[in-house]
Write an enzyme that holds these catalytic residues in place. Structure first.
Site: not given
Length: 538
Positions: A373, A204, A411, A370
């Site tokens: 997700h 990012h 995660d 993902e």
């Protein structure tokens, strides 16, 4: 300073020096850290090693009872004729040689380059299943898997959670979010990537460079760090994808492309524009949109249609700018059902596909699936991958997992071999996922605080996916599972079945067939046999 003729070396040995406080004639001053750095310099220069060996040998004979110095003498003599690796200095803020943001040295001095040793290895810092150059099903493993390191979790993760502050402070961190600190992290990133032996990384914009007081300052910060990244990554390493962080800053509390404030919409566009430019500059192969706050908390104060229309216009503009700057990478949307919003507009693969279809964006975007997700949306990762694949939307994969006992995005590194095998089934059926890959959007557990844990986690995750690929090769080689599926649908291999699939049969024709055939005889689905065959490959 008797060795002042070698300025770099004199820093390490003069008493009261900037880095190593070592007095040549006082072995009591020889600390473990100074010995380590001092010795690294010795190993790097054979001529100096020979010269110093002679001097130290005389001194050692005079002080034979001083054990540490004697050991140093023996090492000097033994390595005087051996060429060694370049000098290193641990990136530890306790060491004064690491006090500059431009410092260059070794961040992971105790970690070797990770190599393949095979399934029988007990070495936690070696691959047991991932052999990059080994060919499986017509491709090298590295080309099937295309592993990537996630900068944010690996180098910005602190272990903090809603109930506690961070538990991780890596040795190279100085507690600031300065540009100098960002550049130091970037050096650590590429040493980590190279020691793992992977070719990709993801980022990012605000993870790799600090936010400034203005957009111009933020862009300047990003440019400075990206220039270093470009130099460090060389010709082989490049971003799997880049993205803009449009969810952390308070300006994005109502969303970015779906914000009710037009000034926020414009700011988000400017940030994406810059992030896409630097991704292109670094040779990135994809660009991702993750709309963490593109959704709502309640419909009572939300104009959903207007927000979805705004999101579509934002994505249309991103497509236009991608083409304008000549960026040939794929644009990807990463579905997630909720968190941090109660409802996110790209809930899952099917919802996102419908959105792209409605706004005429199919063909311009693919999906970044993902696994965690997927489970938050009530699906398996395999389901989401298959939904994306059969719709021609499978772009890349965030390889992680959640905990079935926890209802949020944990995660974790994917270490379930069965799940990895199902994931790889989709990838192989897709013929691979290039220019996508497997990005480890995964973080260490809060309680794992050793630098070594970063390597162990990635090695384990990479081995798990590699083992999944090997298992798929077994299943394909055996052929039993494919045959079971073929037999289940064999009635559609008939003439009438082929006509149905071609869209050439109307209801009247089907009614006649139903009367002709009578009550259907329905065969077993053989689910247990399918599961048995699958498990036998694990």
């Amino acid at each position: 300073n008797i060795f002042g003729f070698y300025p770099k070396f004199s820093i390490f040995i003069k008493k009261g020096g900037n880095c190593v406080h070592f007095d040549f004639f006082n072995p009591k001053s020889l600390s473990l850290s100074s010995y380590s750095i001092f010795w690294s310099e010795f190993r790097n220069n054979n001529t100096l090693s020979s010269l110093f060996a002679e001097l130290f040998w005389v001194k050692c004979n005079m002080n034979s009872r001083k054990v540490l110095l004697t050991l140093l003498c023996l090492n000097v003599v033994s390595l005087a004729v051996v060429f060694a690796e370049p000098s290193t200095c641990p990136a530890d803020l306790d060491s004064e040689c690491a006090d500059s943001g431009e410092w260059e040295g070794e961040f992971f001095p105790g970690i070797p380059k990770i190599k393949y040793e095979g399934p029988s290895s007990k070495n936690s810092l070696a691959y047991k299943w991932y052999n990059a150059e080994e060919e499986i099903l017509g491709k090298k493993m590295k080309d099937w898997l295309r592993f990537s390191v996630a900068f944010w979790h690996t180098f910005r993760g602190t272990g903090a959670d809603p109930f506690g502050v961070g538990t991780k402070v890596w040795p190279w961190e100085d507690g600031t979010n300065s540009v100098a600190m960002a550049k130091r992290r970037m050096r650590a990133n590429f040493e980590f990537i190279k020691k793992l032996g992977v070719d990709y990384w993801c980022f990012h914009d605000r993870d790799i460079a600090p936010d400034g007081k203005t957009l111009e300052e933020s862009n300047a910060n990003l440019d400075e760090v990206v220039a270093l990244a470009k130099d460090l990554q060389g010709k082989k390493i490049r971003p799997l994808w880049g993205t803009a962080q449009l969810f952390m800053h308070p300006r994005y509390m109502h969303g970015a492309a779906t914000s009710s404030e037009v000034s926020v919409y414009a700011y988000a566009a400017a940030q994406v524009k810059k992030a896409m430019e630097v991704t292109h500059y670094l040779g990135g192969e994809n660009y991702v949109f993750w709309g963490g706050r593109e959704g709502y908390q309640t419909l009572l104060n939300t104009d959903m249609k207007r927000e979805l229309d705004h999101l579509a216009r934002f994505l249309e503009a991103s497509v236009a700018y991608k083409k304008k700057i000549g960026f040939n990478g794929a644009l990807l949307i990463e579905p997630k059902p909720q968190e941090p919003t109660k409802h996110q507009y790209d809930w899952d693969a099917a919802t996102t596909a419908a959105f792209l279809h409605k706004y005429g964006l199919l063909g311009e975007f693919k999906l970044n699936i993902e696994c965690n997700h997927a489970t938050l949306a009530g699906h398996s990762c395999h389901h989401e991958l298959e939904t994306a694949r059969i719709n021609g939307l499978l772009g890349t994969i965030d390889a992680n997992s959640g905990d079935p006992q926890i209802g949020w995005d944990t995660d974790q590194f994917l270490t379930d071999i069965g799940e990895a095998t199902m994931v790889m089934l989709s990838v192989v059926r897709n013929g691979g996922i290039a220019p996508g890959g497997f990005n480890f959007d995964a973080k260490l557990r809060r309680e794992s605080t050793d630098v070594e844990d970063l390597f162990i986690a990635h090695v384990s995750g990479m081995d798990t996916m590699a083992r999944g690929l090997r298992n798929v090769a077994k299943l394909i080689g055996d052929g039993s599972l494919d045959e079971l599926v073929r037999k289940r649908y064999k009635s559609f291999d008939s003439e009438i079945g082929a006509e149905i699939e071609a869209g050439k049969v109307d209801f009247e024709t089907l009614e006649k067939k139903a009367m002709e055939w009578g009550e259907p005889k329905v065969a077993s689905a053989k689910q247990e046999l399918a599961e048995m065959i699958f498990l036998s490959a694990l």
